[in-house]
Design a protein around this motif. Structure first.
Motif, PDB file in Angstrom:
ATOM      1  N   ASP A   9      38.762  32.505  39.032  1.00 30.91           N
ATOM      2  CA  ASP A   9      37.256  32.969  39.116  1.00 30.91           C
ATOM      3  C   ASP A   9      37.297  34.593  38.956  1.00 30.91           C
ATOM      4  OD1 ASP A   9      34.699  33.312  39.876  1.00 30.91           O
ATOM      5  OD2 ASP A   9      34.855  33.242  42.065  1.00 30.91           O
ATOM      6  N   GLN A  10      36.726  35.057  37.943  1.00 28.83           N
ATOM      7  CA  GLN A  10      36.680  36.513  37.655  1.00 28.83           C
ATOM      8  C   GLN A  10      37.876  36.864  36.946  1.00 28.83           C
ATOM      9  OE1 GLN A  10      35.705  38.081  41.520  1.00 28.83           O
ATOM     10  NE2 GLN A  10      33.699  38.567  40.942  1.00 28.83           N
ATOM     11  N   GLY A  11      38.958  36.013  36.978  1.00 28.34           N
ATOM     12  CA  GLY A  11      40.098  36.454  36.187  1.00 28.34           C
ATOM     13  C   GLY A  11      41.448  36.524  37.627  1.00 28.34           C
ATOM     14  N   PHE A  12      40.784  36.328  38.884  1.00 29.00           N
ATOM     15  CA  PHE A  12      41.624  36.583  40.017  1.00 29.00           C
ATOM     16  C   PHE A  12      42.585  35.283  40.182  1.00 29.00           C
ATOM     17  CE2 PHE A  12      38.788  39.963  40.698  1.00 29.00           C
ATOM     18  CZ  PHE A  12      39.704  40.860  40.973  1.00 29.00           C
ATOM     19  N   PRO A  13      43.818  35.524  40.654  1.00 27.70           N
ATOM     20  CA  PRO A  13      44.263  34.007  41.000  1.00 27.70           C
ATOM     21  C   PRO A  13      44.098  33.557  42.237  1.00 27.70           C
ATOM     22  CG  PRO A  13      46.019  36.072  41.272  1.00 27.70           C
ATOM     23  CD  PRO A  13      44.793  36.539  40.795  1.00 27.70           C
ATOM     24  N   GLY A  14      44.244  32.243  42.408  1.00 26.93           N
ATOM     25  CA  GLY A  14      44.183  31.462  43.830  1.00 26.93           C
ATOM     26  C   GLY A  14      42.770  30.954  43.970  1.00 26.93           C
ATOM     27  N   ASN A  15      42.632  29.695  44.390  1.00 32.26           N
ATOM     28  CA  ASN A  15      41.607  29.155  45.242  1.00 32.26           C
ATOM     29  C   ASN A  15      41.211  29.989  46.385  1.00 32.26           C
ATOM     30  OD1 ASN A  15      40.904  26.813  43.285  1.00 32.26           O
ATOM     31  ND2 ASN A  15      42.963  26.398  43.633  1.00 32.26           N
ATOM     32  N   VAL A  28      46.625  43.073  48.776  1.00 31.31           N
ATOM     33  CA  VAL A  28      46.958  41.762  48.484  1.00 31.31           C
ATOM     34  C   VAL A  28      47.818  40.894  49.686  1.00 31.31           C
ATOM     35  CG1 VAL A  28      49.153  40.980  47.280  1.00 31.31           C
ATOM     36  CG2 VAL A  28      48.088  43.066  46.463  1.00 31.31           C
ATOM     37  N   TYR A  29      47.096  39.464  49.411  1.00 39.12           N
ATOM     38  CA  TYR A  29      47.469  38.731  50.573  1.00 39.12           C
ATOM     39  C   TYR A  29      48.342  37.679  50.041  1.00 39.12           C
ATOM     40  CZ  TYR A  29      44.461  41.438  53.605  1.00 39.12           C
ATOM     41  OH  TYR A  29      43.785  42.329  54.139  1.00 39.12           O
ATOM     42  N   ASP A  68      44.958  30.062  48.365  1.00 39.15           N
ATOM     43  CA  ASP A  68      46.268  29.119  48.137  1.00 39.15           C
ATOM     44  C   ASP A  68      47.402  29.826  47.360  1.00 39.15           C
ATOM     45  OD1 ASP A  68      45.045  28.587  45.803  1.00 39.15           O
ATOM     46  OD2 ASP A  68      45.204  26.731  45.736  1.00 39.15           O
ATOM     47  N   GLN A  69      46.878  31.156  46.672  1.00 42.55           N
ATOM     48  CA  GLN A  69      48.131  31.678  46.094  1.00 42.55           C
ATOM     49  C   GLN A  69      48.083  33.132  46.425  1.00 42.55           C
ATOM     50  OE1 GLN A  69      48.305  31.433  41.617  1.00 42.55           O
ATOM     51  NE2 GLN A  69      46.980  29.685  41.852  1.00 42.55           N
ATOM     52  N   LYS A  70      48.870  33.950  46.057  1.00 40.66           N
ATOM     53  CA  LYS A  70      48.806  35.135  46.304  1.00 40.66           C
ATOM     54  C   LYS A  70      47.816  36.130  45.504  1.00 40.66           C
ATOM     55  CE  LYS A  70      52.528  38.995  46.173  1.00 40.66           C
ATOM     56  NZ  LYS A  70      53.716  39.394  45.784  1.00 40.66           N
ATOM     57  N   GLN A 113      42.705  45.295  34.386  1.00 43.37           N
ATOM     58  CA  GLN A 113      43.890  43.993  34.505  1.00 43.37           C
ATOM     59  C   GLN A 113      44.941  44.723  35.618  1.00 43.37           C
ATOM     60  OE1 GLN A 113      45.661  43.988  30.567  1.00 43.37           O
ATOM     61  NE2 GLN A 113      47.283  45.077  31.496  1.00 43.37           N
ATOM     62  N   PHE A 114      45.466  43.665  36.043  1.00 39.28           N
ATOM     63  CA  PHE A 114      46.573  43.901  37.081  1.00 39.28           C
ATOM     64  C   PHE A 114      47.877  43.018  36.910  1.00 39.28           C
ATOM     65  CE2 PHE A 114      44.015  41.033  39.142  1.00 39.28           C
ATOM     66  CZ  PHE A 114      44.840  40.280  39.853  1.00 39.28           C
ATOM     67  N   VAL A 115      49.003  43.556  37.435  1.00 36.79           N
ATOM     68  CA  VAL A 115      50.314  42.431  37.351  1.00 36.79           C
ATOM     69  C   VAL A 115      50.498  42.146  38.657  1.00 36.79           C
ATOM     70  CG1 VAL A 115      52.517  42.423  36.492  1.00 36.79           C
ATOM     71  CG2 VAL A 115      50.902  43.652  35.261  1.00 36.79           C
ATOM     72  N   LEU A 116      50.641  40.998  38.946  1.00 37.84           N
ATOM     73  CA  LEU A 116      51.188  40.359  40.360  1.00 37.84           C
ATOM     74  C   LEU A 116      52.274  39.597  39.902  1.00 37.84           C
ATOM     75  CD1 LEU A 116      49.873  40.851  43.050  1.00 37.84           C
ATOM     76  CD2 LEU A 116      48.600  38.885  42.736  1.00 37.84           C
ATOM     77  N   ASP A 117      53.356  39.618  40.744  1.00 36.98           N
ATOM     78  CA  ASP A 117      54.446  39.025  40.353  1.00 36.98           C
ATOM     79  C   ASP A 117      54.941  38.730  39.073  1.00 36.98           C
ATOM     80  OD1 ASP A 117      55.045  38.852  43.147  1.00 36.98           O
ATOM     81  OD2 ASP A 117      54.152  36.995  43.515  1.00 36.98           O
ATOM     82  N   GLY A 118      54.810  39.687  38.075  1.00 36.10           N
ATOM     83  CA  GLY A 118      55.149  39.850  36.960  1.00 36.10           C
ATOM     84  C   GLY A 118      54.115  39.173  35.825  1.00 36.10           C
TER      85      GLY A 118
END
Ligand code: GLA
Length: 353
Positions: free
Chosen positions: A141-147, A334-335, A171-173, A87-92
């Motif tokens: 997808d796989q738990g990662f944010p963003g299309n 991180v993009y 379309d998301q960080k 797991q990881f935290v991105l922007d809280g």
């Protein structure tokens, strides 16, 4: 010379899988599948002018579907290598992932890109033939944010280089850290172990990792250790030495800090006196996992009915450092939303002089 497309087989869901063969004027060949954007065949000339297939692979889609823990030739995504605690935290916000390697995440999770159907977006059939495989990876997808729109282009140049160019945008960080998981054997994929082949890596340090191969954050000098490949050494020379890093990795399975410049540079080489083949690896990323096939169990029937023994192939996985997301001191994979991720890896082949 050029590109040939043929039917390779079908997935267990009945999808038609095609193979794309790139050939250059010297007769070098690279064959990729639209299943997993897998590099299946790579034929390069040896010192006698004979062509050797120098990567591991299977002769059927089923082979790839059944053996999902060796990643032969695979395109790995969304994130190569390990993420501690899955797991990881991105922007809280916390993003749980698959724990597919003990309690950690490895190579994206159970439903990795290596088992997805890619779309062929573009082909260029000239003296540097190329084919671009693209994939849409939806939000979460796989738990990662963003299309995420992802593509990998394989190109074969006139000077016997296979170039892999990655491009992705979400379309998301999000985290993006793709790699290729080819196992190279410069005496041919069927020839047995790679212990007598020599490796060189342009790295003064590697990321120290614990027994689960999770980096502690420490960068350790290779000086005076069996991890030092600043000059050529055979893989077998020190692999079984009494050494904590080698013990934890079961052999070489470590991320090298490849003297990062952010630009394309030579990071490693593999050579075989027997075949006379030299392979040089270039990348623009800060890390490279040297993995010597320690977990190949010897129970897989590969191309041509060959059984691949333990340590019969070596991977040079260009990457951001493993678990970088938990180490702000490492360069981050991180993009931002709508930021394009681009990265290139090259495998250049020649004959030893
Ligand atoms: C990577 C890892 C290894 C192993 C292989 C797949 O290279 O670092 O530990 O999991 O993938 O077998």
């Amino acid at each position: 010379m050029g590109i040939t497309k043929r039917k390779f087989g079908e997935t267990k869901n009945g999808e038609c899988v095609s193979a794309y063969l790139l050939k250059n004027a010297n007769g070098m060949e690279a064959e990729m599948l639209d299943f997993g954007a897998i590099l299946r065949v790579l034929k390069v000339p040896d010192k006698n002018g004979a062509f050797l297939d120098v990567v591991h692979g299977f002769d059927s889609v089923k082979g790839y579907e059944d053996h999902n823990d060796t990643y032969y030739g695979a395109t790995i995504g969304r994130c190569g290598n390990r993420i501690a605690g899955a797991q990881f935290v991105l922007d809280g916000k916390t993003y749980p992932l698959d724990a597919n390697d003990g309690k950690n995440n490895l190579h994206g999770g159970f439903a990795g890109y290596e088992h997805r159907m890619f779309t062929v977006r573009e082909m260029q059939d000239n003296d540097t033939p190329s084919v671009c495989f693209s994939l849409h990876s939806p939000d979460m997808d796989q738990g990662f944010p963003g299309n995420l729109d992802f593509c990998i282009t394989y190109q074969l140049t006139a000077d016997n280089t296979l170039q892999l160019s990655y491009a992705a945008m979400s379309d998301q960080k999000t985290i993006i850290n793709p790699t290729n998981h080819s196992y190279f054997n410069l005496n041919g994929h069927q020839s047995g172990t790679i212990l007598d082949q020599e490796v060189m890596i342009c790295a003064d340090a590697f990321t120290w990792a614990d027994a689960e191969s999770i980096p502690t954050g420490e960068l350790v000098s290779v000086e005076g250790t069996p991890m030092d490949f600043r000059s050529f050494h055979t893989i077998g020379e020190r692999i079984d030495q009494e050494d904590t890093a080698l013990k934890y990795g079961n052999g070489y399975d470590h991320n090298y800090c490849v003297n990062d410049t952010g630009k394309m540079k030579k990071i490693a080489a593999l050579r075989s006196a027997r075949s006379g083949i030299l392979m040089e690896v270039e990348s623009d990323l800060p890390g490279m996992q040297l993995y010597t096939g320690n977990f190949i169990k010897g129970n897989q029937t590969g191309k041509g009915g060959v059984c691949y023994p333990r340590r019969s192939g070596v991977c040079f996985e260009t990457q951001y450092y493993p678990d970088a997301i938990h180490h702000p001191e490492f360069k981050q994979p991180v993009y931002a939303a709508n930021e394009t991720m681009r990265s290139t890896t090259r495998y250049h082949f020649s004959i030893l002089s």
